[in-house]
Scaffold this motif. Structure first.
Motif, PDB file in Angstrom:
ATOM      1  N   ARG A 175       0.836  -1.210   0.000  1.00  0.00           N
ATOM      2  CA  ARG A 175       0.000   0.000   0.000  1.00  0.00           C
ATOM      3  C   ARG A 175       0.867   1.256   0.000  1.00  0.00           C
ATOM      4  N   SER A 176       1.930   1.234   0.806  1.00  0.00           N
ATOM      5  CA  SER A 176       2.834   2.380   0.859  1.00  0.00           C
ATOM      6  C   SER A 176       3.495   2.613  -0.497  1.00  0.00           C
ATOM      7  N   LEU A 177       3.936   1.554  -1.142  1.00  0.00           N
ATOM      8  CA  LEU A 177       4.572   1.670  -2.452  1.00  0.00           C
ATOM      9  C   LEU A 177       3.598   2.208  -3.491  1.00  0.00           C
ATOM     10  N   GLU A 178       2.386   1.693  -3.511  1.00  0.00           N
ATOM     11  CA  GLU A 178       1.379   2.182  -4.466  1.00  0.00           C
ATOM     12  C   GLU A 178       1.097   3.668  -4.251  1.00  0.00           C
ATOM     13  N   HIS A 179       1.015   4.092  -2.993  1.00  0.00           N
ATOM     14  CA  HIS A 179       0.762   5.502  -2.696  1.00  0.00           C
ATOM     15  C   HIS A 179       1.927   6.370  -3.157  1.00  0.00           C
ATOM     16  N   ILE A 207       4.102   5.738  -5.496  1.00  0.00           N
ATOM     17  CA  ILE A 207       4.121   5.779  -6.964  1.00  0.00           C
ATOM     18  C   ILE A 207       3.062   6.746  -7.466  1.00  0.00           C
ATOM     19  N   ALA A 208       1.868   6.703  -6.849  1.00  0.00           N
ATOM     20  CA  ALA A 208       0.762   7.562  -7.282  1.00  0.00           C
ATOM     21  C   ALA A 208       1.093   9.042  -7.131  1.00  0.00           C
ATOM     22  N   GLY A 257       4.158  10.235  -7.199  1.00  0.00           N
ATOM     23  CA  GLY A 257       5.397  10.530  -7.925  1.00  0.00           C
ATOM     24  C   GLY A 257       6.563  10.824  -7.000  1.00  0.00           C
ATOM     25  N   ASP A 258       6.699  10.070  -5.933  1.00  0.00           N
ATOM     26  CA  ASP A 258       7.754  10.277  -4.943  1.00  0.00           C
ATOM     27  C   ASP A 258       9.123   9.943  -5.544  1.00  0.00           C
ATOM     28  N   ASP A 259       9.988  10.969  -5.701  1.00  0.00           N
ATOM     29  CA  ASP A 259      11.319  10.785  -6.274  1.00  0.00           C
ATOM     30  C   ASP A 259      12.247   9.971  -5.380  1.00  0.00           C
ATOM     31  N   SER A 260      11.969   9.932  -4.080  1.00  0.00           N
ATOM     32  CA  SER A 260      12.855   9.212  -3.166  1.00  0.00           C
ATOM     33  C   SER A 260      12.794   7.699  -3.374  1.00  0.00           C
ATOM     34  N   LEU A 261      11.831   7.215  -4.146  1.00  0.00           N
ATOM     35  CA  LEU A 261      11.773   5.781  -4.454  1.00  0.00           C
ATOM     36  C   LEU A 261      12.993   5.321  -5.236  1.00  0.00           C
TER      37      LEU A 261
END
Length: 90
Positions: free
Chosen positions: A28-32, A34-35, A37-41
Motif C-alpha cells: 500500500r505504501s509503495l502504491e501511494h 508511486i501515485a 510521484g515520490d522521487d525518493s523511491l
C-alpha cells in the motif's frame, strides 16, 4: 497442558500474520508513493526497479539502466545579445 499448547499455537500464528500484514502495508505504501510521484523511491534500498512495463507508445525497454535524479536548471528571462534583439544606433 492444553492451555500451554494453545499459547504456543497462538505464538506460532503471530509471526505469519505479522509477515502478511507487513507485506500488505509495504504494498500500500509503495502504491501511494508511486501515485504521488515520490522521487525518493529511486534511492530507497527497500525497492528496486526490475523492469518498466508501462510507458507511452514507442517506449523502448533498456536493460540495466541506472536512474539519476537531476535538479531543474534555472532559466533566465533576460534577452541575450543576438537573435531578435536589435539596438538602434545614435
Amino acid at each position: 497442558m492444553s492451555l500451554v499448547e494453545m499459547a504456543f499455537a497462538s505464538l506460532g500464528l503471530l509471526f505469519p500474520a505479522w509477515l502478511i500484514w507487513r507485506a500488505i502495508s509495504t504494498s500500500r505504501s509503495l502504491e501511494h508513493r508511486i501515485a504521488i510521484g515520490d522521487d525518493s523511491l529511486l534511492a530507497d534500498d527497500r525497492f528496486s526497479i526490475d523492469r518498466v512495463t508501462l510507458g507511452p507508445p514507442g517506449t523502448q525497454l533498456i536493460e540495466n539502466v541506472q536512474f539519476v535524479a537531476v535538479a531543474a536548471q534555472p532559466t533566465s528571462t533576460l534577452p541575450f545579445n543576438g537573435g531578435d534583439v536589435h539596438q538602434e544606433s545614435p
